[in-house]
Design a protein around this motif. Structure first.
Motif, PDB file in Angstrom:
ATOM      1  N   VAL A 139      10.695 -17.097  95.528  1.00 48.13           N
ATOM      2  CA  VAL A 139      10.956 -16.112  96.588  1.00 48.13           C
ATOM      3  C   VAL A 139      10.700 -14.697  96.079  1.00 48.13           C
ATOM      4  O   VAL A 139      10.047 -13.882  96.757  1.00 48.13           O
ATOM      5  CB  VAL A 139      12.407 -16.249  97.104  1.00 48.13           C
ATOM      6  N   VAL A 140      11.203 -14.391  94.881  1.00 51.63           N
ATOM      7  CA  VAL A 140      11.000 -13.052  94.313  1.00 51.63           C
ATOM      8  C   VAL A 140       9.528 -12.797  94.058  1.00 51.63           C
ATOM      9  O   VAL A 140       9.018 -11.691  94.285  1.00 51.63           O
ATOM     10  CB  VAL A 140      11.824 -12.891  93.022  1.00 51.63           C
ATOM     11  N   GLN A 141       8.812 -13.820  93.617  1.00 52.34           N
ATOM     12  CA  GLN A 141       7.378 -13.662  93.373  1.00 52.34           C
ATOM     13  C   GLN A 141       6.627 -13.388  94.671  1.00 52.34           C
ATOM     14  O   GLN A 141       5.724 -12.536  94.715  1.00 52.34           O
ATOM     15  CB  GLN A 141       6.831 -14.916  92.702  1.00 52.34           C
ATOM     16  N   LEU A 142       6.982 -14.098  95.728  1.00 53.45           N
ATOM     17  CA  LEU A 142       6.333 -13.862  97.019  1.00 53.45           C
ATOM     18  C   LEU A 142       6.704 -12.488  97.579  1.00 53.45           C
ATOM     19  O   LEU A 142       5.864 -11.819  98.207  1.00 53.45           O
ATOM     20  CB  LEU A 142       6.732 -14.964  98.010  1.00 53.45           C
ATOM     21  N   LEU A 143       7.946 -12.053  97.353  1.00 55.47           N
ATOM     22  CA  LEU A 143       8.341 -10.711  97.790  1.00 55.47           C
ATOM     23  C   LEU A 143       7.551  -9.646  97.029  1.00 55.47           C
ATOM     24  O   LEU A 143       7.261  -8.574  97.574  1.00 55.47           O
ATOM     25  CB  LEU A 143       9.843 -10.510  97.559  1.00 55.47           C
ATOM     26  N   GLY A 144       7.216  -9.939  95.777  1.00 56.15           N
ATOM     27  CA  GLY A 144       6.408  -8.996  95.005  1.00 56.15           C
ATOM     28  C   GLY A 144       5.006  -8.823  95.557  1.00 56.15           C
ATOM     29  O   GLY A 144       4.317  -7.849  95.230  1.00 56.15           O
ATOM     30  N   ILE A 145       4.586  -9.760  96.376  1.00 58.45           N
ATOM     31  CA  ILE A 145       3.259  -9.654  96.996  1.00 58.45           C
ATOM     32  C   ILE A 145       3.338  -8.968  98.352  1.00 58.45           C
ATOM     33  O   ILE A 145       2.431  -8.214  98.730  1.00 58.45           O
ATOM     34  CB  ILE A 145       2.641 -11.059  97.148  1.00 58.45           C
ATOM     35  N   PHE A 157       9.162  -4.186  95.822  1.00 57.74           N
ATOM     36  CA  PHE A 157       9.069  -5.196  94.763  1.00 57.74           C
ATOM     37  C   PHE A 157       7.775  -5.025  93.978  1.00 57.74           C
ATOM     38  O   PHE A 157       7.742  -5.254  92.764  1.00 57.74           O
ATOM     39  CB  PHE A 157       9.162  -6.603  95.353  1.00 57.74           C
ATOM     40  N   GLN A 158       6.714  -4.640  94.656  1.00 55.10           N
ATOM     41  CA  GLN A 158       5.455  -4.363  93.961  1.00 55.10           C
ATOM     42  C   GLN A 158       5.628  -3.211  92.978  1.00 55.10           C
ATOM     43  O   GLN A 158       5.091  -3.229  91.862  1.00 55.10           O
ATOM     44  CB  GLN A 158       4.348  -4.039  94.967  1.00 55.10           C
ATOM     45  N   LYS A 159       6.392  -2.202  93.394  1.00 52.39           N
ATOM     46  CA  LYS A 159       6.645  -1.061  92.516  1.00 52.39           C
ATOM     47  C   LYS A 159       7.420  -1.487  91.275  1.00 52.39           C
ATOM     48  O   LYS A 159       7.108  -1.046  90.154  1.00 52.39           O
ATOM     49  CB  LYS A 159       7.422   0.013  93.290  1.00 52.39           C
ATOM     50  N   MET A 160       8.419  -2.366  91.442  1.00 49.65           N
ATOM     51  CA  MET A 160       9.192  -2.840  90.292  1.00 49.65           C
ATOM     52  C   MET A 160       8.333  -3.653  89.338  1.00 49.65           C
ATOM     53  O   MET A 160       8.528  -3.609  88.121  1.00 49.65           O
ATOM     54  CB  MET A 160      10.391  -3.673  90.772  1.00 49.65           C
ATOM     55  N   GLN A 161       7.373  -4.400  89.874  1.00 45.87           N
ATOM     56  CA  GLN A 161       6.481  -5.188  89.018  1.00 45.87           C
ATOM     57  C   GLN A 161       5.620  -4.302  88.125  1.00 45.87           C
ATOM     58  O   GLN A 161       5.217  -4.711  87.031  1.00 45.87           O
ATOM     59  CB  GLN A 161       5.578  -6.084  89.871  1.00 45.87           C
ATOM     60  N   LYS A 162       5.356  -3.075  88.587  1.00 46.43           N
ATOM     61  CA  LYS A 162       4.495  -2.163  87.827  1.00 46.43           C
ATOM     62  C   LYS A 162       5.286  -1.227  86.917  1.00 46.43           C
ATOM     63  O   LYS A 162       4.685  -0.376  86.260  1.00 46.43           O
ATOM     64  CB  LYS A 162       3.645  -1.337  88.796  1.00 46.43           C
ATOM     65  N   GLU A 163       6.615  -1.359  86.894  1.00 46.57           N
ATOM     66  CA  GLU A 163       7.434  -0.451  86.086  1.00 46.57           C
ATOM     67  C   GLU A 163       7.654  -0.936  84.662  1.00 46.57           C
ATOM     68  O   GLU A 163       8.457  -0.369  83.933  1.00 46.57           O
ATOM     69  CB  GLU A 163       8.802  -0.257  86.768  1.00 46.57           C
ATOM     70  N   GLY A 164       6.971  -1.996  84.273  1.00 47.11           N
ATOM     71  CA  GLY A 164       7.083  -2.486  82.903  1.00 47.11           C
ATOM     72  C   GLY A 164       8.368  -3.241  82.651  1.00 47.11           C
ATOM     73  O   GLY A 164       8.855  -3.998  83.496  1.00 47.11           O
ATOM     74  N   GLU A 165       8.962  -3.019  81.467  1.00 44.62           N
ATOM     75  CA  GLU A 165      10.143  -3.761  81.053  1.00 44.62           C
ATOM     76  C   GLU A 165      11.334  -3.514  81.979  1.00 44.62           C
ATOM     77  O   GLU A 165      12.058  -4.446  82.332  1.00 44.62           O
ATOM     78  CB  GLU A 165      10.510  -3.374  79.615  1.00 44.62           C
ATOM     79  N   SER A 166      11.553  -2.260  82.384  1.00 42.32           N
ATOM     80  CA  SER A 166      12.682  -1.958  83.270  1.00 42.32           C
ATOM     81  C   SER A 166      12.519  -2.638  84.619  1.00 42.32           C
ATOM     82  O   SER A 166      13.500  -3.141  85.200  1.00 42.32           O
ATOM     83  CB  SER A 166      12.806  -0.442  83.464  1.00 42.32           C
TER      84      SER A 166
END
Length: 444
Positions: free
Chosen positions: A86-92, A97-106
């Motif tokens: 679900v989280v992976q699909l929300l990242g798309i 969620f896309q922004k959080m995926q690009k924020e690196g470790e944090s």
């Protein structure tokens, strides 16, 4: 044989690797021990020990039999896997969620925390459904209301405990913790399945020759599955050469490894979930049992196999499309000064990558569908149902993928200490073991 013993000796000589392997084995033993602890207030002798089928059988396989034993770990890691999807699909689909995926470790830490909270919510819902449908009333030895409340908390705590064990293996052990726990649950069923198959062969037809032919066929299927899991299409990438002072940067030719089976086991899981719908309808509406829907209750029927294969092919294209982004890959390549020879950067590169992915995904989806229906074919050839599940489907793909990834990590430790690797002919490459110019992570 001497090479094998030398390699095992080298593994044991590396203190860090030895400690990680021992720690992993201890955690897995703890998991298997706790998985046999029955829910408080349940009489084990009153439970139905028959084999589960459909989606319930898939969950029971992932849980290592805990689902049918009404264990405190009955739900296993399935809620965590569902939350991760679900989280992976929300990242798309969701920009935040896309922004959080690009924020690196944090950003990854935030997504992991959201996944944990979502796991608790999914576990609570699934626990209530599990208790009402899988625990017989005659097996409950305490007040029913108290049992429902207590079991919901215990099952949620059990899932969080398994998730914690998996994270500990990933941090201090060897391999991916959650994947190893699933693999151990699948392997735990192999001895019983093999014993049943041996007994049926020697008591019934086939004898020793039939058993040997089955083992040879299983070996061939495993080799075929490894080819599918490891298969990649290498797209060459050339990086522009820059000279700064007396030093040269770039000018290196690398490649993008586009996997033949980029979707992993997810198409089979999604398709199997949909195939469970007709059986659910016939159980709620008995009048539908006399219709064509009853054919979906037999996973060896032609209707079931053809529908299952079609859904897998469709989901393979769908999941590959949402997880592999050619536009982002082309943009990343352009930012880093890379280009595909004879292809213009930008839109042309994106179209080229998308065309290559489409061409390799089709045969990959066909092979994935064949692997998924192989257990049904094995049953038709007289192989017992328990043993036939190891001839394909989700279990075989998970086993092959997890073993390859774990061996890759062990080999990395050996090569760092200047020992020979596990393979004499070349390095072991798992799903993430191929150097890439750019790309997306594989999904287990």
């Amino acid at each position: 044989m001497k090479k094998l013993f030398t390699t095992l000796s080298n593994i044991w000589k590396i203190e860090e690797l030895r400690e990680r392997i021992v720690f992993t084995l201890i955690i897995l033993l703890v998991y298997r021990f706790v998985s046999h602890v029955v829910l408080p207030g349940v009489d084990p002798t009153a439970l139905d020990t028959n084999e589960q089928s459909g989606l319930l059988g898939l969950i029971d396989m992932f849980a290592g039999g805990s689902f049918s034993r009404v264990s405190v770990l009955a739900l296993g890691v399935m809620p965590y896997i569902s939350a991760s999807i679900v989280v992976q699909l929300l990242g798309i689909a969701v920009p935040s969620f896309q922004k959080m995926q690009k924020e690196g470790e944090s950003g990854r830490n935030k997504l992991n925390q959201i996944t944990r909270y979502l796991t608790v919510a999914i576990t609570a819902v699934q626990a209530i459904g599990y208790i009402k449908t899988q625990v017989p009333v005659e097996a409950i030895m305490i007040d029913r209301t108290l049992f429902y409340v207590l079991s919901t908390f215990v099952l949620a705590a059990g899932t969080l405990f398994v998730m914690w064990l998996g994270e500990k293996i990933t941090d201090k052990g060897i391999g991916n913790g959650v994947s190893l726990i699933i693999m151990v649950g699948i392997i735990a069923r192999l001895p019983i399945a093999l014993q049943q198959e041996i007994s049926s062969r020697f008591v019934g037809e086939g004898g020793l020759i039939g058993l040997v032919l089955e083992i040879v066929a299983l070996f061939a299927v495993v080799m075929f599955t490894i080819l599918i899991v490891q298969g990649v299409r290498k797209v060459p990438v050339q990086y522009a050469k820059r000279i700064v002072g007396n030093r040269q940067f770039g000018g290196v030719r690398q490649y993008i490894p586009l996997k033949v089976n980029a979707a992993g086991v997810m198409p089979i899981i999604f398709a199997q979930a949909l195939m469970f719908i007709p059986m659910t309808l016939t159980s709620f509406f008995p009048s539908l049992q006399n219709t064509w829907l009853i054919q979906f209750s037999d996973y060896t029927s032609l209707t079931y196999c053809l529908t299952f294969a079609f859904l897998i092919i469709a989901f393979t294209f769908f999941y590959t499309a949402i997880t592999v982004n050619p536009t982002q890959m082309a943009d990343d390549m352009k930012k880093n000064g890379g280009f595909i020879p004879s292809v213009k950067p930008g839109l042309a590169t994106s179209s080229f990558i998308d065309d290559v992915i489409s061409k390799i995904t089709f045969p990959g989806s066909i092979f994935l569908a064949i692997i998924a229906i192989l257990p049904a074919i094995a049953v038709k050839f007289g192989i017992k149902s328990e043993f036939a599940h190891f001839y394909g489907g989700t279990s075989l793909l998970i086993l092959v993928g997890v073993v390859l990834d774990t061996l890759q990590q062990i080999e990395s430790y050996l090569l760092m200490r200047h020992y020979d690797g596990l393979m004499k002919t070349g390095r072991v490459t798992g799903r993430t073991g191929i150097p890439a110019a750019t790309g997306s992570n594989a999904v287990i």
